[in-house]
Design an enzyme around this catalytic site. Structure first.
Site, PDB file in Angstrom:
ATOM      1  N   SER A   1       0.326  -9.474  11.613  1.00 19.86           N
ATOM      2  CA  SER A   1       1.517  -9.149  10.832  1.00 19.86           C
ATOM      3  C   SER A   1       2.822  -9.257  11.607  1.00 19.86           C
ATOM      4  O   SER A   1       3.877  -8.889  11.100  1.00 19.86           O
ATOM      5  CB  SER A   1       1.381  -7.732  10.256  1.00 19.86           C
TER       6      SER A   1
ATOM      7  N   TYR B   1       0.704 -12.317   7.520  1.00 20.76           N
ATOM      8  CA  TYR B   1       1.657 -11.419   6.852  1.00 20.76           C
ATOM      9  C   TYR B   1       2.894 -11.220   7.713  1.00 20.76           C
ATOM     10  O   TYR B   1       2.975 -10.307   8.520  1.00 20.76           O
ATOM     11  CB  TYR B   1       0.957 -10.081   6.598  1.00 20.76           C
TER      12      TYR B   1
ATOM     13  N   ARG C   1      10.504  -9.785   4.468  1.00 25.68           N
ATOM     14  CA  ARG C   1       9.263  -9.291   3.893  1.00 25.68           C
ATOM     15  C   ARG C   1       9.458  -7.964   3.155  1.00 25.68           C
ATOM     16  O   ARG C   1      10.317  -7.173   3.500  1.00 25.68           O
ATOM     17  CB  ARG C   1       8.241  -9.100   5.037  1.00 25.68           C
TER      18      ARG C   1
ATOM     19  N   ASP D   1       1.534  -9.168  -1.453  1.00 27.82           N
ATOM     20  CA  ASP D   1       2.661  -8.574  -2.189  1.00 27.82           C
ATOM     21  C   ASP D   1       3.958  -9.371  -2.115  1.00 27.82           C
ATOM     22  O   ASP D   1       5.028  -8.808  -2.278  1.00 27.82           O
ATOM     23  CB  ASP D   1       2.929  -7.141  -1.699  1.00 27.82           C
TER      24      ASP D   1
ATOM     25  N   HIS E   1      -1.959  -7.326  -7.992  1.00 26.33           N
ATOM     26  CA  HIS E   1      -3.077  -6.622  -8.636  1.00 26.33           C
ATOM     27  C   HIS E   1      -2.800  -6.482 -10.123  1.00 26.33           C
ATOM     28  O   HIS E   1      -1.705  -6.811 -10.619  1.00 26.33           O
ATOM     29  CB  HIS E   1      -3.319  -5.260  -7.990  1.00 26.33           C
TER      30      HIS E   1
ATOM     31  N   TRP F   1       0.260  -4.774 -11.666  1.00 24.14           N
ATOM     32  CA  TRP F   1       1.555  -5.433 -11.462  1.00 24.14           C
ATOM     33  C   TRP F   1       1.651  -6.721 -12.273  1.00 24.14           C
ATOM     34  O   TRP F   1       2.516  -6.874 -13.143  1.00 24.14           O
ATOM     35  CB  TRP F   1       1.737  -5.712  -9.965  1.00 24.14           C
TER      36      TRP F   1
ATOM     37  N   ASN G   1      -3.959  -1.851  -2.364  1.00 25.75           N
ATOM     38  CA  ASN G   1      -3.754  -0.991  -3.520  1.00 25.75           C
ATOM     39  C   ASN G   1      -5.003  -0.172  -3.808  1.00 25.75           C
ATOM     40  O   ASN G   1      -5.933  -0.136  -2.988  1.00 25.75           O
ATOM     41  CB  ASN G   1      -3.273  -1.790  -4.725  1.00 25.75           C
TER      42      ASN G   1
ATOM     43  N   TRP H   1       1.737   4.129  -5.258  1.00 29.49           N
ATOM     44  CA  TRP H   1       1.117   3.244  -4.286  1.00 29.49           C
ATOM     45  C   TRP H   1       0.988   3.841  -2.889  1.00 29.49           C
ATOM     46  O   TRP H   1       0.342   3.258  -2.020  1.00 29.49           O
ATOM     47  CB  TRP H   1       1.931   1.957  -4.168  1.00 29.49           C
TER      48      TRP H   1
ATOM     49  N   LYS I   1      -7.340  -3.990   3.395  1.00 27.66           N
ATOM     50  CA  LYS I   1      -6.502  -2.928   3.965  1.00 27.66           C
ATOM     51  C   LYS I   1      -7.363  -2.018   4.824  1.00 27.66           C
ATOM     52  O   LYS I   1      -8.396  -1.515   4.366  1.00 27.66           O
ATOM     53  CB  LYS I   1      -5.865  -2.110   2.834  1.00 27.66           C
TER      54      LYS I   1
ATOM     55  N   GLU J   1      -5.108   3.658   7.656  1.00 24.40           N
ATOM     56  CA  GLU J   1      -3.760   3.339   8.099  1.00 24.40           C
ATOM     57  C   GLU J   1      -2.773   3.734   7.001  1.00 24.40           C
ATOM     58  O   GLU J   1      -2.955   3.394   5.841  1.00 24.40           O
ATOM     59  CB  GLU J   1      -3.632   1.853   8.424  1.00 24.40           C
TER      60      GLU J   1
END
Length: 393
Positions: A84, A117, A122, A170, A215, A218, A254, A314, A342, A346
């Site tokens: 990331s 990512y 971002r 996302d 997802h 959304w 999510n 979220w 995910k 975290e």
């Protein structure tokens, strides 16, 4: 990297379901390399297992032997490795060496899950996971040359390892619903160009690419499905006429269940009321655009029924548990695999549960909750008893 509060803007007025064309997923001659997860072991990320050991020790300190044993089971679940920022690019080489060692130890081919990512600007609609590149400071060029290029070089050199790569969670959802946000409107063209560039650079036979499609809560609303497919088709077109992807990732970071026996009230007007239904809803529109309707679904954590008052919640949702374990037995022909993307435990950010740390930091209280509420329950893995130890020869 979170669900914006505006995701219902294009769909709030929908009170009836649209009729979707019958889907035909029989062949994708220009895209389909086959389900990359079949016949392979999901790579277990040692860095994530090390974090879970903190949670295991927390349970042991409370004399909770059962949940400690359940945590040992989670240590053996394959999870994706996040890359990331530029500083985390070495995570790729570590995963490659780890996968080679795992194959040597077990005799089983591994598939390494990676996340790419680091887009400039971002997380334009939320900001909890803002990145390191700024469009106003040559961010798009730096993203390409300082992040994507070395990422692709590392992956491309490891021809003996299979990869499934999730591209920019996302991000493109904002192109569908959030162009009215000034910062997003400025960022969306760079999102499209940046992801297209990554696709172009990652065209390797041992790599399967999945563009993130947010997802069901959304983009799963009827009014958002066709625009979502159109954005994905545009990005793939930008990558060039020979560019290939395997499909799309959904529910990354999510909390939606894959198949829900309990329909939440806030899903009332949606045909995509869980992620399996979302994959089915979106697949017909993808097929119409000539795109491969294959999905991987993150179930690394799933909110318990009643945990959320609305889909837009979220951040460190409570209560939540680990979800389905990674498997290719999905019961949906459009879904390649259930995966854990995910890293559960975290933090989503300093929000949601009391005491939550900044995004990405380990939140041990949350990790303990995931173990305790796992659905299905984690099968306990007990440490060997001294009585089981072989006697000295």
């Amino acid at each position: 990297m979170r669900l914006p509060s505006l995701f219902t803007a294009a769909s709030a007025s929908l009170a009836t379901a649209s009729v979707l064309p019958r889907q035909d997923t029989s062949s994708y001659p220009t895209h389909d390399r086959g389900n990359p997860f079949i016949g392979k072991s999901y790579y277990v990320n040692p860095a994530y297992a090390e974090k879970l050991n903190t949670t295991l020790n927390s349970f042991l300190a409370k004399n909770d032997a059962l949940n400690a044993a359940r945590t040992r089971a989670a240590l053996n679940v394959g999870t994706f490795v996040w890359v990331s920022n530029m500083a985390s690019l070495p995570n790729i080489d570590a995963a490659i060496e780890g996968a080679r060692a795992a194959k040597e130890a077990t005799g089983k081919d591994q598939i390494v899950g990676l996340v790419l990512y680091d887009l400039p600007n971002r997380d334009c609609s939320a900001g909890e996971s803002a990145g390191e590149f700024d469009l106003d400071k040559d961010g798009l060029n730096r993203y390409k040359t300082e992040f994507v290029d070395p990422y692709a070089a590392a992956v491309g050199a490891a021809e003996d390892v299979s990869f499934a790569i999730v591209l920019e969670p996302d991000s493109l959802g904002n192109a569908v619903t959030n162009s009215g946000i000034e910062f997003c409107n400025k960022s969306i063209p760079a999102y499209k160009e940046g992801i297209a560039y990554a696709i172009e650079k990652l065209q390797f036979e041992h790599v399967s690419l999945y563009i993130d499609a947010a997802h069901g809560g959304w983009l799963g609303w009827d009014g958002n499905l066709e625009p979502t497919a159109a954005v994905m088709a545009e990005v793939l077109s930008l990558a060039g006429p020979s560019a290939k992807i395997r499909g799309f990732s959904i529910n990354v970071s999510n909390y939606n269940p894959y198949r829900s026996a309990y329909r939440e009230a806030f899903t009332e007007w949606s045909n995509s009321w869980d992620e399996s239904h979302y994959a089915t809803s979106l697949s017909a529109h993808l097929t119409e655009k000539g795109l491969p309707a294959h999905f991987i679904v993150d179930q690394g954590r799933v909110a318990l029924p009643g945990a959320r008052a609305e889909w837009g919640e979220w951040c460190n949702v409570n209560p939540t548990g680990f979800g389905m374990r990674p498997t290719t037995k999905t019961g949906n022909r459009n879904v390649d695999s259930i995966v854990w993307i995910k890293p559960g435990g975290e933090s989503d950010g300093a929000c949601g549960m009391e005491g939550a740390p900044r995004a990405g930091e380990w939140f041990d209280e949350f990790a303990q909750m995931l173990v305790n509420n796992a659905q299905p329950c984690l099968e306990p893995v007990w440490p060997p008893s001294p009585l089981d130890e072989p006697e000295d020869a």
